[in-house]
Enzyme design. Structure first.
Site, short mmCIF file in Angstrom:
data_model
loop_
_atom_site.label_atom_id
_atom_site.label_comp_id
_atom_site.label_asym_id
_atom_site.label_seq_id
_atom_site.Cartn_x
_atom_site.Cartn_y
_atom_site.Cartn_z
N GLY A 35 0.83 -1.20 0.00
CA GLY A 35 0.00 0.00 0.00
C GLY A 35 0.87 1.25 0.00
CG ASP A 74 -11.04 11.87 6.26
OD1 ASP A 74 -10.61 10.74 5.94
OD2 ASP A 74 -11.32 12.74 5.43
CE1 TYR A 114 -11.68 2.78 3.89
CE2 TYR A 114 -12.36 5.07 4.17
CZ TYR A 114 -11.37 4.10 4.18
OH TYR A 114 -10.08 4.46 4.49
N1 LIG Z 1 -5.80 6.72 0.94
C1 LIG Z 1 -6.39 7.67 1.66
O1 LIG Z 1 -6.73 8.75 1.15
C2 LIG Z 1 -6.63 7.46 3.12
C3 LIG Z 1 -7.24 8.49 3.85
C4 LIG Z 1 -7.44 8.30 5.21
C5 LIG Z 1 -7.08 7.11 5.82
N2 LIG Z 1 -6.52 6.12 5.08
C6 LIG Z 1 -6.14 4.89 5.77
O2 LIG Z 1 -4.72 4.79 5.69
C7 LIG Z 1 -4.33 3.42 5.66
C8 LIG Z 1 -3.37 3.19 4.52
O3 LIG Z 1 -4.05 3.51 3.31
P1 LIG Z 1 -3.33 3.44 1.91
O4 LIG Z 1 -3.76 4.65 1.14
O5 LIG Z 1 -1.89 3.13 2.07
O6 LIG Z 1 -4.08 2.19 1.28
P2 LIG Z 1 -3.75 1.33 0.00
O7 LIG Z 1 -2.68 2.00 -0.81
O8 LIG Z 1 -5.06 1.03 -0.64
O9 LIG Z 1 -3.12 0.01 0.61
C9 LIG Z 1 -3.89 -0.90 1.33
C10 LIG Z 1 -3.11 -2.19 1.40
O10 LIG Z 1 -3.88 -3.12 2.13
C11 LIG Z 1 -3.71 -4.37 1.55
N3 LIG Z 1 -4.82 -5.27 1.87
C12 LIG Z 1 -6.11 -5.19 1.48
N4 LIG Z 1 -6.81 -6.24 1.96
C13 LIG Z 1 -5.92 -6.99 2.67
C14 LIG Z 1 -6.03 -8.20 3.40
N5 LIG Z 1 -7.19 -8.87 3.50
N6 LIG Z 1 -4.93 -8.69 4.00
C15 LIG Z 1 -3.74 -8.04 3.90
N7 LIG Z 1 -3.56 -6.89 3.22
C16 LIG Z 1 -4.66 -6.38 2.61
C17 LIG Z 1 -3.65 -4.11 0.06
O11 LIG Z 1 -3.00 -5.18 -0.58
P3 LIG Z 1 -3.34 -5.54 -2.10
O12 LIG Z 1 -2.94 -4.34 -2.89
O13 LIG Z 1 -2.50 -6.74 -2.35
O14 LIG Z 1 -4.82 -5.78 -2.12
C18 LIG Z 1 -2.84 -2.83 0.02
O15 LIG Z 1 -1.47 -3.12 -0.09
C19 LIG Z 1 -5.63 2.61 5.59
O16 LIG Z 1 -5.95 2.18 6.88
C20 LIG Z 1 -6.67 3.62 5.14
O17 LIG Z 1 -7.96 3.28 5.62
C21 LIG Z 1 -6.27 6.27 3.75
#
Ligand SMILES: NC(=O)c1ccc[n+]([C@@H]2O[C@H](COP(=O)([O-])OP(=O)(O)OC[C@H]3O[C@@H](n4cnc5c(N)ncnc54)[C@H](OP(=O)(O)O)[C@@H]3O)[C@@H](O)[C@H]2O)c1
Length: 287
Positions: free
Chosen positions: A10, A101, A124
């Site tokens: 991620g 958020d 979500y």
């Molecule tokens: N992106 C945003 O704007 C945002 C905003 C606020 C908070 N957040 C939070 O910040 C955190 C990091 O977000 P991010 O943007 O880095 O997310 P991301 O790029 O979508 O990465 C999420 C990762 O989780 C992995 N994943 C999904 N299902 C899984 C499972 N069952 N077992 C193990 N791994 C799994 C995915 O692997 P695969 O790719 O192999 O599926 C991916 O590598 C999350 O908790 C998210 O809710 C994100």
């Protein structure tokens, strides 16, 4: 210190691996090797790594798709988080979890504090709030939950990279101007999470870059800075539209500014303004 990281590929996990501090021995698992919804696989990974801290950067992050797949979102964001928290609790490790958020509906026009009641408006957000709730029951006192917002990075797919792509493909980009929040560079969050691990900070906290923007403001800034840096060769026009003109399956918070002051105070650092961090990320993307 041995640290186990879930969600290896991620965008936040990639930044966490880039900034691993000296003295930390990290073992990161991609979803293909560790599906966090599988409690036995989680227990087995933990018994192999014997971590002192487990960081959960894995999540189901498809906000719109979650509306039609709420069970899939719950499986990862509630049950997967609970599996990791339970394993951390069983082996005496600390637990670091990242939330969003979107646990707030975003109807209140003032910065949201960590102790404000959660009120998710979509599937979500509900799944992330449910994950937080599980963690507070399973491992109270030895867990850090950090809610962040509008993450972008040079890794993975995100709004900033989408704008750069659209700037190449289109003459006009229309972007929602009536949702505001704080764009946040995942690299800064990653470094702050490591600092929090080193300082042993626990509890529920908020982390976002300083300043406020609409998606339209952010798009304008991306185009302006990318043009200045020569990443794009034409200054594509960006036009504001309303949320009503861009309907999505999931309702988005209209006001999603996180009050991060308490976390920065505990970290002993000052927040960077989102526009300065955007420039840093674009410079990185420029090589
Ligand atoms: N992106 C945003 O704007 C945002 C905003 C606020 C908070 N957040 C939070 O910040 C955190 C990091 O977000 P991010 O943007 O880095 O997310 P991301 O790029 O979508 O990465 C999420 C990762 O989780 C992995 N994943 C999904 N299902 C899984 C499972 N069952 N077992 C193990 N791994 C799994 C995915 O692997 P695969 O790719 O192999 O599926 C991916 O590598 C999350 O908790 C998210 O809710 C994100």
């Amino acid at each position: 210190m041995r640290v186990m990281l879930a969600g290896k590929h991620g965008q936040l996990a990639s930044e966490l691996q880039r900034y691993v501090p000296a003295g930390i021995d990290i073992t990161a698992f991609p979803s293909s090797e560790l599906d966090i919804t599988d409690s036995r696989a989680v227990d087995s990974a933990v018994s192999t790594v014997l971590p002192q801290v487990i960081i959960n950067a894995a999540a189901y992050t498809a906000v719109d798709r979650a509306e039609s797949e709420p069970d899939a979102a719950m499986a990862v964001n509630r049950d997967g988080a609970a599996n990791l928290a339970r394993a951390a609790s069983a082996c005496g490790a600390g637990f670091v979890h990242v939330s969003t958020d979107f646990v707030f509906a975003g109807d209140t026009p003032r910065p949201l504090r960590p102790d404000d009641p959660v009120s998710p408006a979509g599937a979500y957000g509900m799944s992330k709030a449910a994950g937080e709730e599980e963690i507070s029951i399973i491992i109270p006192g030895r867990s850090l939950v950090v809610r962040t917002s509008w993450l972008y990075s040079s890794f993975g797919a995100n709004f900033v990279k989408t704008m750069l792509r659209l700037a190449d493909e289109r003459d006009l980009i229309t972007v929602v101007a009536d949702q505001v929040g704080s764009p946040t560079w995942a690299a800064g969050l990653a470094r702050s999470l490591w600092l929090a691990v080193e300082k042993g900070i626990n509890g529920v906290h908020h982390y976002a870059d300083a300043g406020v923007a609409s998606w339209y403001d952010l798009a304008c800034a991306v185009i302006e800075e990318a043009f200045r840096l020569g990443i794009i060769n034409k200054k594509v026009k960006v036009a504001p539209i309303s949320t009503k003109e861009y309907p999505t399956p999931a309702r988005r918070p209209a006001y999603s500014v996180l009050d991060s002051s308490e976390f920065y105070r505990k970290l002993g650092t000052q927040p960077a303004h989102w526009r300065d961090n955007l420039k840093r990320c674009l410079k990185e993307l420029n090589g």
